[in-house]
Design a protein around this motif. Sequence first.
Motif, PDB file in Angstrom:
ATOM      1  N   UNK A 105       0.844  -1.201   0.000  1.00 48.25           N
ATOM      2  CA  UNK A 105       0.000   0.000   0.000  1.00 48.25           C
ATOM      3  C   UNK A 105       0.877   1.247   0.000  1.00 48.25           C
ATOM      4  N   UNK A 106       0.521   2.241  -0.815  1.00 47.67           N
ATOM      5  CA  UNK A 106       1.267   3.488  -0.906  1.00 47.67           C
ATOM      6  C   UNK A 106       0.293   4.656  -0.832  1.00 47.67           C
ATOM      7  N   UNK A 107       0.563   5.607   0.067  1.00 44.12           N
ATOM      8  CA  UNK A 107      -0.292   6.785   0.172  1.00 44.12           C
ATOM      9  C   UNK A 107      -0.461   7.240   1.605  1.00 44.12           C
ATOM     10  N   UNK A 108      -1.655   7.726   1.925  1.00 44.42           N
ATOM     11  CA  UNK A 108      -1.987   8.221   3.269  1.00 44.42           C
ATOM     12  C   UNK A 108      -3.051   7.323   3.886  1.00 44.42           C
ATOM     13  N   UNK A 109      -2.790   6.831   5.097  1.00 42.09           N
ATOM     14  CA  UNK A 109      -3.689   5.861   5.710  1.00 42.09           C
ATOM     15  C   UNK A 109      -3.423   5.779   7.216  1.00 42.09           C
ATOM     16  N   UNK A 110      -4.191   4.934   7.905  1.00 43.08           N
ATOM     17  CA  UNK A 110      -4.029   4.750   9.339  1.00 43.08           C
ATOM     18  C   UNK A 110      -2.647   4.172   9.650  1.00 43.08           C
ATOM     19  N   UNK A 111      -1.981   4.740  10.665  1.00 44.81           N
ATOM     20  CA  UNK A 111      -0.745   4.158  11.168  1.00 44.81           C
ATOM     21  C   UNK A 111      -1.078   2.879  11.922  1.00 44.81           C
ATOM     22  N   UNK A 112      -0.418   1.781  11.578  1.00 43.44           N
ATOM     23  CA  UNK A 112      -0.750   0.493  12.168  1.00 43.44           C
ATOM     24  C   UNK A 112      -0.097   0.307  13.542  1.00 43.44           C
ATOM     25  N   UNK A 113      -0.288   1.312  14.387  1.00 47.14           N
ATOM     26  CA  UNK A 113       0.216   1.250  15.760  1.00 47.14           C
ATOM     27  C   UNK A 113      -0.967   1.080  16.705  1.00 47.14           C
ATOM     28  N   UNK A 114      -0.888   0.111  17.580  1.00 51.15           N
ATOM     29  CA  UNK A 114      -1.907  -0.320  18.550  1.00 51.15           C
ATOM     30  C   UNK A 114      -2.992  -1.148  17.867  1.00 51.15           C
ATOM     31  N   UNK A 115      -3.734  -1.880  18.668  1.00 45.12           N
ATOM     32  CA  UNK A 115      -4.882  -2.643  18.166  1.00 45.12           C
ATOM     33  C   UNK A 115      -6.011  -1.692  17.798  1.00 45.12           C
ATOM     34  N   UNK A 116      -6.174  -0.635  18.583  1.00 42.24           N
ATOM     35  CA  UNK A 116      -7.358   0.205  18.503  1.00 42.24           C
ATOM     36  C   UNK A 116      -7.326   1.206  17.355  1.00 42.24           C
ATOM     37  N   UNK A 117      -6.166   1.815  17.100  1.00 42.05           N
ATOM     38  CA  UNK A 117      -6.104   2.890  16.109  1.00 42.05           C
ATOM     39  C   UNK A 117      -6.622   2.489  14.720  1.00 42.05           C
ATOM     40  N   UNK A 155       1.581   9.435   6.064  1.00 41.80           N
ATOM     41  CA  UNK A 155       1.889   9.071   4.682  1.00 41.80           C
ATOM     42  C   UNK A 155       3.068   8.113   4.642  1.00 41.80           C
ATOM     43  N   UNK A 156       2.989   7.104   3.773  1.00 34.99           N
ATOM     44  CA  UNK A 156       4.106   6.188   3.671  1.00 34.99           C
ATOM     45  C   UNK A 156       3.832   4.972   2.815  1.00 34.99           C
ATOM     46  N   UNK A 157       4.653   3.967   3.011  1.00 38.96           N
ATOM     47  CA  UNK A 157       4.601   2.704   2.262  1.00 38.96           C
ATOM     48  C   UNK A 157       4.431   1.566   3.252  1.00 38.96           C
ATOM     49  N   UNK A 158       3.424   0.714   3.023  1.00 31.85           N
ATOM     50  CA  UNK A 158       3.071  -0.360   3.949  1.00 31.85           C
ATOM     51  C   UNK A 158       3.034  -1.694   3.217  1.00 31.85           C
ATOM     52  N   UNK A 159       3.556  -2.733   3.864  1.00 33.66           N
ATOM     53  CA  UNK A 159       3.341  -4.105   3.404  1.00 33.66           C
ATOM     54  C   UNK A 159       2.647  -4.866   4.532  1.00 33.66           C
ATOM     55  N   UNK A 160       1.687  -5.717   4.157  1.00 30.49           N
ATOM     56  CA  UNK A 160       0.981  -6.491   5.185  1.00 30.49           C
ATOM     57  C   UNK A 160       0.425  -7.767   4.564  1.00 30.49           C
ATOM     58  N   UNK A 161       0.022  -8.696   5.441  1.00 25.86           N
ATOM     59  CA  UNK A 161      -0.533  -9.951   4.951  1.00 25.86           C
ATOM     60  C   UNK A 161      -0.798 -10.935   6.077  1.00 25.86           C
TER      61      UNK A 161
END
Length: 341
Positions: A105-117, A155-161
């Motif tokens: 994923x590339x762009x602006x999105x939720x920071x994957x910090x904490x369960x709740x955010x 904003x940033x670059x995310x990999x997840x799965x």
Amino acid sequence: MKRILLSCILFLSIYVLKAQDTHLKNVVNTLKERITLEGYAQVGYTYDDAGEKAVNTFDIKRAILMARGKITDKWSCYFMYSFANTGKILEAYTEYKFMPQLTVRLGQFKTMYTIENPISPCYVELINCYSQAVNYLAGINGSDPLYGSNSGRDMGLLIYGDLFKKKLSYNLAVMNGQGINQKDKNHQKDIVGGMMFHPLDWLSVGGSFVKGKGCAVAASSINQEIAVGDNYTRNRWSAGATVKTKPLSLRTEYLAGKDGHIKSDGYYATASVHVLPKFDIIASYDYLNKDKAQDYKQSNYVAGVQWWFYPKCRLQAQYTYCDPHKGESSNLLQAQVQVRF
């Protein structure tokens, strides 16, 4: 001859109109298949006797429009806009799913910090949405002036799965660390990561972290050594668990952070007891210490109910007792209606 010519023109016109109509229907059907629009609004009432002057008002808490575009079976884009208060873009990104184990994923999105955010306000049980510690350490509501009010996004670059037949979920990102709708103000990037282990269908445990340097956007009375525009160490970590069963949903987490030389931590436990098919009792304990050296802490105790009167739509009422270690306690009474399409 004229009649034949007129007939040919008429038949040709009908053919062209039918072709255009068919083309238009194909375009409309394609748009229906590839573009999804959603939205929700949360409006309600707030009474808060904290401070010298009590707040007694009806308010619009959130009004959100979301659009998702399916470019191919693996490639998509997403857009989210907030109409409440001052309008602003919340999310805008594109992502490509290489396989179930890897999406980029590339762009602006939720920071994957904490369960709740990362959880949408549509599903969070509390009307104030997130716990004190998550609001503060994830930069959601501006309670940390150094970080600012960024809705928990960046904003940033995310990999997840998902790995091992969805027993393990992971995410790893490189982010600006500056928040939404603005460029990075220093040359350092935040590294954000997290893992959730799902040993049982109803149980998940895991943690997350942020390691980086922030650029202060405002002065803070908690951390007076950092001036506006200064670069400072901003690290966070968290560990928690979720329980989801038919009678009970529980989310609990411990969080800690370090801004410059100031250490902070917090904890929350939020439970939803499903007493009837569409009726829940809500209870939450929420603790935050902004400066462990000065014991600058506050505990919030929340009790309330919610009624899901229509799919994705609910009526909520909650009472919060706010107990700061320094200063007088206060009372917060809230009611909210959520409608979503």
